[in-house]
Design a protein around this motif. Structure first.
Motif, mmCIF file in Angstrom:
data_model
loop_
_atom_site.group_PDB
_atom_site.id
_atom_site.type_symbol
_atom_site.label_atom_id
_atom_site.label_comp_id
_atom_site.label_asym_id
_atom_site.label_seq_id
_atom_site.Cartn_x
_atom_site.Cartn_y
_atom_site.Cartn_z
ATOM 1 N N SER A 116 -31.383 51.574 85.685
ATOM 2 C CA SER A 116 -31.837 50.287 85.989
ATOM 3 C C SER A 116 -30.612 49.194 85.448
ATOM 4 C CB SER A 116 -33.081 49.913 85.419
ATOM 5 O OG SER A 116 -33.413 48.705 85.723
ATOM 6 N N ALA A 119 -33.031 44.130 86.415
ATOM 7 C CA ALA A 119 -33.571 43.304 87.289
ATOM 8 C C ALA A 119 -34.071 44.043 88.185
ATOM 9 C CB ALA A 119 -32.541 42.169 87.711
ATOM 10 N N SER A 120 -35.588 43.919 88.310
ATOM 11 C CA SER A 120 -36.247 45.067 89.502
ATOM 12 C C SER A 120 -35.661 44.772 91.046
ATOM 13 C CB SER A 120 -37.752 45.073 89.210
ATOM 14 O OG SER A 120 -38.080 43.873 89.510
ATOM 15 N N LYS A 121 -35.597 43.562 91.020
ATOM 16 C CA LYS A 121 -35.261 43.266 92.676
ATOM 17 C C LYS A 121 -33.531 43.639 92.799
ATOM 18 C CE LYS A 121 -38.105 39.483 93.153
ATOM 19 N NZ LYS A 121 -38.231 37.587 93.413
ATOM 20 N N LEU A 122 -32.855 43.575 92.062
ATOM 21 C CA LEU A 122 -31.589 44.216 91.963
ATOM 22 C C LEU A 122 -31.424 45.809 92.310
ATOM 23 C CD1 LEU A 122 -28.368 43.518 92.315
ATOM 24 C CD2 LEU A 122 -28.477 43.346 89.641
ATOM 25 N N ASP A 123 -32.338 46.198 91.309
ATOM 26 C CA ASP A 123 -32.405 47.710 91.530
ATOM 27 C C ASP A 123 -32.934 48.125 92.870
ATOM 28 O OD1 ASP A 123 -31.833 48.067 88.758
ATOM 29 O OD2 ASP A 123 -33.899 48.104 87.993
ATOM 30 N N GLN A 124 -33.876 47.426 93.244
ATOM 31 C CA GLN A 124 -34.516 47.777 94.713
ATOM 32 C C GLN A 124 -33.288 47.705 95.879
ATOM 33 O OE1 GLN A 124 -37.614 45.259 95.721
ATOM 34 N NE2 GLN A 124 -38.188 46.433 97.536
ATOM 35 N N MET A 125 -32.583 46.781 95.491
ATOM 36 C CA MET A 125 -31.493 46.589 96.500
ATOM 37 C C MET A 125 -30.343 47.747 96.406
ATOM 38 S SD MET A 125 -28.814 43.406 96.781
ATOM 39 C CE MET A 125 -27.678 43.978 95.369
ATOM 40 N N SER A 338 -27.910 43.658 102.347
ATOM 41 C CA SER A 338 -29.179 42.798 101.754
ATOM 42 C C SER A 338 -28.570 41.956 100.392
ATOM 43 C CB SER A 338 -30.154 43.648 101.213
ATOM 44 O OG SER A 338 -29.985 44.747 100.005
ATOM 45 N N GLY A 340 -29.654 39.911 96.876
ATOM 46 C CA GLY A 340 -30.855 39.744 95.826
ATOM 47 C C GLY A 340 -30.390 38.830 94.697
ATOM 48 N N PHE A 342 -30.382 37.456 90.472
ATOM 49 C CA PHE A 342 -30.794 37.677 89.395
ATOM 50 C C PHE A 342 -30.342 36.642 88.561
ATOM 51 C CE2 PHE A 342 -26.722 39.587 90.062
ATOM 52 C CZ PHE A 342 -26.066 39.554 88.948
ATOM 53 N N ASN A 351 -35.001 39.328 86.827
ATOM 54 C CA ASN A 351 -35.103 38.759 88.107
ATOM 55 C C ASN A 351 -34.901 37.371 87.946
ATOM 56 O OD1 ASN A 351 -35.467 41.002 89.257
ATOM 57 N ND2 ASN A 351 -37.876 41.160 89.099
#
Length: 354
Positions: A116, A119-125, A338, A340, A342, A351
């Motif tokens: 990880s 930042a969860s949004k960066l991880d998702q990306m 995509s 994101g 952070f 995030n």
């Protein structure tokens, strides 16, 4: 031997975290090691003296031998054509090289881990985080968050998988002198782990030239095979820092790109041999002819096509408002384009707040 988290597990954390890591450590048993120590070649009839020559030349696993050109092995003093043929044949049998079905490949890929960013949004990306056996490049202008992400990843990689880590140590090669131990301490304390233990698990080296950088890559392989604890992440900040200084002008461009390709191939082999994630930062250059009067061109990553082809995932970073940074998937074989957002804070990255 079951590989363990190292100092972080032994010295670092709360009792609750130690209990949480017990199950996760079971993932990394000796029979599941991603590499085969080169000493195993003795069972195939390779004598100890020849194995020592290979180790002295920087070969510590059977995979390292199998992935190497025959002419490079022949350059090792004392190894004849016949010996090299026998060594390569034995190494390929031990390294499980060759064809496999797609189903078998899927099973093999299950051993990969993701780390990880914080930042969860960066991880998702990124499809779940920075992936092992892959090279992830972070490029952008100065002050866009490249080194901050590296510092954050260096701490997170040591955490158990249920906390976004990979239970492993970190190799950090710094070519620009931007590594800051006090930042590691700050991030570790923010994550609730022992700062001293976190710093003990980061092996740091300063590379002043591109040749020293390559030498440190070889040394890193030796450390990974000799250390009783497993490694999870290799960081090079930045990959082009030395190459841009050591080779100047168009006259040395061809040689620079050739040496860069060799260095990148070493990193690629390292990631696959030891199932570690490799994160590189990269500088950018202006492209005066790439834009127009109404839309100026964005800076381009340096390193040309050689670097572009050998990085699996390329992430472009740019500045946002205040401490916010914008990350964009620039190139990837599996991830869609995509963006994101952070932000950088005392505890690493997280995030972006609204």
């Amino acid at each position: 031997m079951a590989a363990v988290t190292g100092q972080v597990k032994r010295k670092a954390t709360t009792d609750a975290r130690a209990e949480a890591t017990t199950q996760d450590d079971e993932v990394f048993q000796e029979d599941e090691l991603p590499y085969t120590p080169i000493d195993k070649l003795q069972e195939s009839g390779i004598n100890a003296a020849d194995l020592k020559k290979l180790k002295d030349a920087g070969f510590h696993t059977s995979q390292a031998v199998a992935y190497t050109m025959r002419k490079e092995l022949l350059s090792i003093k004392g190894l004849s054509d016949q010996k090299v043929d026998k060594i390569v044949d034995a190494a390929r049998k031990l390294s499980d090289s060759g064809f496999k079905t797609c189903t078998q490949l899927v099973e093999k890929l299950k051993s990969r881990v993701r780390i990880s960013t914080g930042a969860s949004k960066l991880d998702q990306m990124l499809g779940g985080g920075v992936e092992s056996c892959m090279i992830t490049e972070l490029f952008g202008e100065f002050r866009c968050g490249k080194t901050q992400l590296c510092h954050s990843l260096a701490v997170t990689a040591q955490l158990p998988p249920n906390m976004g880590g990979a239970n492993g140590k970190v190799v950090y090669i710094d070519t620009e002198g931007t590594f800051r131990p006090e930042r590691i301490r700050q991030i570790a304390e923010g994550k609730g782990v022992s700062a001293d233990a976190a710093m003990d698990n980061i092996l740091y080296a300063r590379a002043h030239t591109s040749e020293e950088l390559v030498s440190l890559m070889v040394e890193a392989a030796s450390l990974m095979i000799s250390d009783e604890d497993r490694y999870a992440l290799v960081i090079v900040d930045s990959i082009m820092g030395g190459f841009r200084v050591d080779y100047s002008g168009r006259g040395e461009l061809s040689e620079r790109q050739q040496k860069l390709g060799q260095a990148m191939t070493k990193l690629q082999k390292l990631s696959e041999e030891f199932n570690v994630a490799v994160v590189l930062t990269n500088q950018v250059m202006a492209d005066p002819g790439g834009g127009c009067a109404f839309m100026p061109s964005l800076p381009k990553p340096v390193g040309g096509h050689v670097l572009a082809h050998l990085c699996h995932t390329r992430v472009q970073l740019r500045k946002g408002r205040g401490e916010q940074r914008i990350a964009k998937i620039f190139d990837s074989p599996s991830l869609p384009e995509s963006e994101g957002i952070f932000e950088i804070f005392g505890g690493g990255v997280r995030n972006a707040s609204d």
